[in-house]
Design a protein around this motif. Structure first.
Motif, PDB file in Angstrom:
ATOM      1  N   UNK A 236       0.809  -1.224   0.000  1.00  0.00           N
ATOM      2  CA  UNK A 236       0.000   0.000   0.000  1.00  0.00           C
ATOM      3  C   UNK A 236       0.842   1.275   0.000  1.00  0.00           C
ATOM      4  N   UNK A 237       1.902   1.300   0.831  1.00  0.00           N
ATOM      5  CA  UNK A 237       2.689   2.538   0.927  1.00  0.00           C
ATOM      6  C   UNK A 237       3.535   2.799  -0.326  1.00  0.00           C
TER       7      UNK A 237
ATOM      8  N   UNK B 242       6.873   5.700  -8.914  1.00  0.00           N
ATOM      9  CA  UNK B 242       7.371   5.349 -10.255  1.00  0.00           C
ATOM     10  C   UNK B 242       8.094   4.002 -10.215  1.00  0.00           C
ATOM     11  N   UNK B 243       7.951   3.247 -11.295  1.00  0.00           N
ATOM     12  CA  UNK B 243       8.564   1.923 -11.374  1.00  0.00           C
ATOM     13  C   UNK B 243      10.074   1.989 -11.195  1.00  0.00           C
ATOM     14  N   UNK B 244      10.737   2.931 -11.884  1.00  0.00           N
ATOM     15  CA  UNK B 244      12.194   2.990 -11.787  1.00  0.00           C
ATOM     16  C   UNK B 244      12.644   3.383 -10.380  1.00  0.00           C
ATOM     17  N   UNK B 245      11.909   4.298  -9.749  1.00  0.00           N
ATOM     18  CA  UNK B 245      12.282   4.724  -8.400  1.00  0.00           C
ATOM     19  C   UNK B 245      12.106   3.590  -7.398  1.00  0.00           C
TER      20      UNK B 245
ATOM     21  N   UNK C 126       3.318   4.217 -12.854  1.00  0.00           N
ATOM     22  CA  UNK C 126       2.997   4.389 -11.440  1.00  0.00           C
ATOM     23  C   UNK C 126       2.502   3.052 -10.877  1.00  0.00           C
ATOM     24  N   UNK C 127       3.260   2.511  -9.948  1.00  0.00           N
ATOM     25  CA  UNK C 127       2.953   1.195  -9.399  1.00  0.00           C
ATOM     26  C   UNK C 127       1.646   1.224  -8.599  1.00  0.00           C
TER      27      UNK C 127
ATOM     28  N   UNK D 102       2.612  -7.253  -9.295  1.00  0.00           N
ATOM     29  CA  UNK D 102       3.699  -8.226  -9.128  1.00  0.00           C
ATOM     30  C   UNK D 102       4.854  -7.813 -10.034  1.00  0.00           C
ATOM     31  N   UNK D 103       5.962  -7.386  -9.426  1.00  0.00           N
ATOM     32  CA  UNK D 103       7.136  -6.989 -10.185  1.00  0.00           C
ATOM     33  C   UNK D 103       8.090  -8.170 -10.279  1.00  0.00           C
TER      34      UNK D 103
END
Length: 303
Positions: free
Chosen positions: A10-11, A16-19, A54-55, A60-61
């Protein structure tokens, strides 16, 4: 390649995906992560996404970390300011801007490259990437560093650091007027869980102790001497930020509005240790470089 997985909580929603991947991959830079994404080494719920995706909670990454290319450390003819040298030890006055040892993004121009050109022998305890390196100082920190030329010397110097019998004192310019002459900061340091590119005071981190003495007070700034009792990564920078007196010029831990200096105003001024063979007490002092002195002169004019 190594494969990794992570389920977005949740947090982490909206990050961003890269961050997010930078925070999940210690030591990886944003540009490295972005190259993995471009090379389709990263998927979100089984499909490729762009770096600015934006995740969402529950995503699931999955990502593969490419094997690092082996680095070959070749001697480079880089001038060194040698303060002391014999068959066991080299004491170097490292300039601001020089990285101590090779790593990803710093394959050339390091202190190790220069030492390999200057010395025929360096200790091998820390492997081919860090020959002779007993302790480090940050890229933009200048000052004294001891280097071991053989394994026996390395073991002795490392033991002195561990037993706190070697002395390392730094001078720094920090934000704010410190209204007491002495202080001790005892606060554990670990990787910042919110930003893996930084260190921070973290419960359960490694013990860290910094003693400081106020040398001068200027409008909005103080000039201090710090003595390390432990040697954690970015210790002085993290500890001074923790007590709300971050280092001037520090791009990672300091405020944006600061003095004009390229990197933190921190200099390793004093180093002392017992010679690994003779046992003789060796002591060295090196005044800060011109850019640091110019800042002190500027602050003095403000008083």
């Amino acid at each position: 390649m190594s494969e990794n997985q992570h389920k977005v909580v949740e947090e982490e929603q909206g990050v961003r995906l890269d961050k997010l991947l930078v925070n999940l991959n210690e030591g990886a830079s944003r540009s490295q992560i972005q190259s993995w994404i471009q090379e389709d080494l990263v998927t979100v719920n089984g499909t490729s996404q762009k770096s600015n995706y934006k995740c969402q909670e529950g995503d699931q990454l999955e990502w593969e970390v490419p094997e690092p290319e082996p680095l070959e450390v070749e001697p480079e003819n880089i001038p060194l300011d040698i303060v002391f040298e014999d068959e066991d030890v080299v004491v170097v006055n490292k300039p601001r801007g020089m990285v101590v040892h090779p790593s990803a993004g710093h394959e050339h121009g390091t202190l190790v490259h220069a030492l390999l050109y200057h010395c025929t022998d360096l200790s091998g305890i820390n492997g081919i990437m860090r020959p002779g390196i007993v302790h480090r100082i940050d890229k933009d920190t200048s000052g004294l560093l001891m280097v071991a030329k053989n394994d026996k010397a390395h073991a002795s110097l490392a033991e002195q650091l561990y037993n706190k019998t070697a002395e390392r004192k730094y001078v720094a310019i920090v934000h704010g007027e410190i209204n007491h002459e002495y202080g001790t900061i005892e606060a554990p340091i670990a990787r910042d869980p919110k930003d893996r590119q930084k260190m921070g005071v973290v419960e359960g981190g490694k013990d860290a102790i910094t003693h400081f003495k106020v040398l001068a007070i200027y409008p909005d700034y103080s000039y201090i001497e710090c003595e390390l009792e432990t040697g954690r990564t970015h210790q002085i920078r993290v500890h001074m930020k923790y007590i709300n007196h971050p280092l001037a010029g520090d791009p990672k831990y300091g405020p944006r509005r600061t003095l004009q200096i390229d990197g933190q105003a921190l200099h390793a001024r004093h180093l002392s240790f017992n010679h690994p063979t003779t046992g003789e007490k060796l002591s060295f002092d090196q005044e800060p470089p011109k850019a640091f002195q110019d800042l002190l002169d500027e602050l003095q004019k403000r008083t």
